[in-house]
Write a protein that holds these residues in place. Structure first.
Motif, mmCIF file in Angstrom:
data_model
loop_
_atom_site.group_PDB
_atom_site.id
_atom_site.type_symbol
_atom_site.label_atom_id
_atom_site.label_comp_id
_atom_site.label_asym_id
_atom_site.label_seq_id
_atom_site.Cartn_x
_atom_site.Cartn_y
_atom_site.Cartn_z
ATOM 1 N N GLY A 65 -31.405 -43.251 -45.341
ATOM 2 C CA GLY A 65 -30.025 -43.393 -44.880
ATOM 3 C C GLY A 65 -29.434 -44.749 -45.220
ATOM 4 N N PHE A 66 -28.112 -44.773 -45.183
ATOM 5 C CA PHE A 66 -27.344 -45.982 -45.474
ATOM 6 C C PHE A 66 -26.721 -46.489 -44.173
ATOM 7 C CE2 PHE A 66 -27.653 -43.664 -49.348
ATOM 8 C CZ PHE A 66 -27.530 -44.557 -50.391
ATOM 9 N N LYS A 67 -26.366 -47.770 -44.173
ATOM 10 C CA LYS A 67 -25.566 -48.279 -43.060
ATOM 11 C C LYS A 67 -24.168 -47.688 -43.184
ATOM 12 C CE LYS A 67 -28.047 -52.606 -42.617
ATOM 13 N NZ LYS A 67 -28.107 -53.403 -43.866
ATOM 14 N N GLU A 68 -23.575 -47.447 -42.038
ATOM 15 C CA GLU A 68 -22.332 -46.671 -42.054
ATOM 16 C C GLU A 68 -21.186 -47.357 -42.806
ATOM 17 O OE1 GLU A 68 -22.171 -43.950 -39.110
ATOM 18 O OE2 GLU A 68 -20.054 -43.492 -39.351
ATOM 19 N N ASP A 69 -21.255 -48.696 -42.939
ATOM 20 C CA ASP A 69 -20.149 -49.359 -43.641
ATOM 21 C C ASP A 69 -20.119 -49.008 -45.134
ATOM 22 O OD1 ASP A 69 -22.325 -50.829 -44.408
ATOM 23 O OD2 ASP A 69 -21.629 -52.743 -43.587
ATOM 24 N N VAL A 70 -21.154 -48.296 -45.624
ATOM 25 C CA VAL A 70 -21.166 -47.920 -47.043
ATOM 26 C C VAL A 70 -19.962 -47.042 -47.403
ATOM 27 C CG1 VAL A 70 -22.562 -45.801 -46.773
ATOM 28 C CG2 VAL A 70 -22.686 -47.101 -48.902
ATOM 29 N N VAL A 71 -19.462 -46.285 -46.445
ATOM 30 C CA VAL A 71 -18.357 -45.360 -46.756
ATOM 31 C C VAL A 71 -16.991 -46.039 -46.606
ATOM 32 C CG1 VAL A 71 -19.588 -43.222 -46.297
ATOM 33 C CG2 VAL A 71 -18.478 -44.421 -44.409
ATOM 34 N N GLY A 72 -16.985 -47.287 -46.124
ATOM 35 C CA GLY A 72 -15.734 -48.035 -46.027
ATOM 36 C C GLY A 72 -14.654 -47.225 -45.339
ATOM 37 N N ALA A 73 -13.476 -47.184 -45.961
ATOM 38 C CA ALA A 73 -12.338 -46.484 -45.357
ATOM 39 C C ALA A 73 -12.161 -45.099 -45.969
ATOM 40 C CB ALA A 73 -11.075 -47.308 -45.539
ATOM 41 N N ALA A 74 -13.216 -44.562 -46.605
ATOM 42 C CA ALA A 74 -13.066 -43.257 -47.275
ATOM 43 C C ALA A 74 -12.626 -42.186 -46.279
ATOM 44 C CB ALA A 74 -14.386 -42.853 -47.924
ATOM 45 N N GLU A 75 -11.818 -41.258 -46.785
ATOM 46 C CA GLU A 75 -11.365 -40.122 -45.976
ATOM 47 C C GLU A 75 -12.585 -39.298 -45.544
ATOM 48 O OE1 GLU A 75 -8.363 -36.335 -46.853
ATOM 49 O OE2 GLU A 75 -8.902 -37.745 -48.432
ATOM 50 N N SER A 76 -12.535 -38.711 -44.357
ATOM 51 C CA SER A 76 -13.677 -37.909 -43.895
ATOM 52 C C SER A 76 -13.184 -36.720 -43.093
ATOM 53 C CB SER A 76 -14.594 -38.753 -43.015
ATOM 54 O OG SER A 76 -13.943 -39.109 -41.820
ATOM 55 N N PHE A 77 -14.056 -35.736 -42.916
ATOM 56 C CA PHE A 77 -13.770 -34.697 -41.923
ATOM 57 C C PHE A 77 -14.975 -34.532 -41.034
ATOM 58 C CE2 PHE A 77 -16.260 -31.035 -43.161
ATOM 59 C CZ PHE A 77 -16.407 -31.145 -44.533
ATOM 60 N N LEU A 78 -14.704 -34.060 -39.840
ATOM 61 C CA LEU A 78 -15.755 -33.881 -38.848
ATOM 62 C C LEU A 78 -15.809 -32.400 -38.497
ATOM 63 C CD1 LEU A 78 -16.437 -36.140 -35.860
ATOM 64 C CD2 LEU A 78 -15.941 -33.733 -35.418
ATOM 65 N N MET A 79 -17.014 -31.844 -38.538
ATOM 66 C CA MET A 79 -17.174 -30.422 -38.244
ATOM 67 C C MET A 79 -18.069 -30.275 -37.018
ATOM 68 S SD MET A 79 -19.157 -27.593 -40.508
ATOM 69 C CE MET A 79 -20.717 -28.371 -40.217
ATOM 70 N N ARG A 80 -17.613 -29.502 -36.058
ATOM 71 C CA ARG A 80 -18.442 -29.225 -34.891
ATOM 72 C C ARG A 80 -19.095 -27.863 -35.126
ATOM 73 N NH1 ARG A 80 -18.677 -31.065 -29.985
ATOM 74 N NH2 ARG A 80 -16.866 -32.391 -30.269
ATOM 75 N N PRO A 81 -20.413 -27.848 -35.451
ATOM 76 C CA PRO A 81 -21.043 -26.568 -35.773
ATOM 77 C C PRO A 81 -21.010 -25.608 -34.583
ATOM 78 C CG PRO A 81 -22.511 -28.393 -36.307
ATOM 79 C CD PRO A 81 -21.368 -28.963 -35.547
ATOM 80 N N ARG A 82 -20.865 -24.332 -34.883
ATOM 81 C CA ARG A 82 -20.940 -23.304 -33.845
ATOM 82 C C ARG A 82 -22.190 -22.471 -34.064
ATOM 83 N NH1 ARG A 82 -14.733 -21.359 -34.297
ATOM 84 N NH2 ARG A 82 -15.462 -21.274 -36.440
ATOM 85 N N LYS A 83 -22.768 -22.024 -32.963
ATOM 86 C CA LYS A 83 -23.995 -21.221 -33.048
ATOM 87 C C LYS A 83 -23.719 -19.954 -33.864
ATOM 88 C CE LYS A 83 -26.029 -18.966 -29.454
ATOM 89 N NZ LYS A 83 -26.654 -18.966 -28.128
#
Ligand SMILES: O=C(O)CCC(=O)C(=O)O
Ligand SMILES: [Fe+2]
Length: 218
Positions: A159-177
């Motif tokens: 794994g990388f330290k989280e600052d590696v992604v800088g200000a890059a756009e992201s999405f967050l997914m909440r998995p469903r069963k």
């Protein structure tokens, strides 16, 4: 999921994967030596298959995933091979404490050779069997590996330290069963820690060959 409640999970290699991630079955990432698949992997694949068979399920969950993935494709989805040996069909993964920011790219991780076929791209498949009450979200960033990123990766860590992604756009997914997703795993991604319940998914990688066939491997 009921069958998995009673079995003991192992951990991914602790030197590389911290915080700990649990697994049932075998994945090739623990058997990478100098960019190649180590010889011990093949005995581990057999052991993993026996462990899944010992659950005595009335169906093979990985075969079911492959057949559903291939339902509308002209070629069957099969387990990929390396030097003629079938790879692992996949693992049950339990990252209750999350996955650090990382990417997956077999062509980069295994420059010494990977699947017998010519592979043109790779997806990550996850079918969520159990999800926590809180947390456990998957985050994907619009950022792919660049050589300068390695200064953000502690030696030996996946794994990388989280600052590696800088200000890059992201999405967050909440998995469903019961839901399955295919991700583009060259995009940096992470799993957030879980609270209140186990986060277990069936996971494997899916490579597309230059004839358009999908091959899976764990
Ligand atoms: O569990 C997830 O949602 C993603 C896990 C992951 O890192 C992967 O599938 O490559
Ligand atoms: Fe990943």
């Amino acid at each position: 999921m009921r069958a998995l409640l009673d079995v003991e999970f192992a951990t991914y290699g602790r030197a590389r994967v911290q915080p700990e991630v649990m697994r049932f079955g075998v994945g090739v990432s623990d058997y990478r030596r100098d960019g190649r698949i180590s010889e011990e992997f093949w005995a581990a694949v057999d052991e993993g298959r026996r462990a899944w068979e010992a659950l005595n399920l009335p169906f093979d969950p990985f075969a079911l995933c492959r057949s559903r993935l291939g339902a509308d494709l002209p070629q069957q989805v099969e387990v990929g091979r390396h030097d003629g040996h079938a790879m692992s069909p996949g693992v049950a993964r339990e990252p209750n404490q999350g996955f650090l920011v990382h990417f997956d790219d077999a062509q980069r991780e295994f420059p010494g050779g990977f699947l017998d076929e010519n592979v043109v791209c790779q997806f990550a498949f996850n079918l969520y069997l159990s999800v926590p009450e809180e947390g456990g979200e998957t985050v994907v960033w619009r950022h792919r590996w660049h050589p300068t990123d390695d200064s953000h990766r502690p030696d030996g860590s996946y794994g990388f330290k989280e600052d590696v992604v800088g200000a890059a756009e992201s999405f967050l997914m909440r998995p469903r069963k019961g839901e399955a997703v295919l991700l583009e795993p060259r995009n940096f991604h992470a799993v957030r820690p879980s609270k209140g319940g186990r986060r277990i998914s069936l996971g494997f990688s899916v490579s597309m060959t230059d004839t358009g066939q999908l091959l899976t491997w764990g």
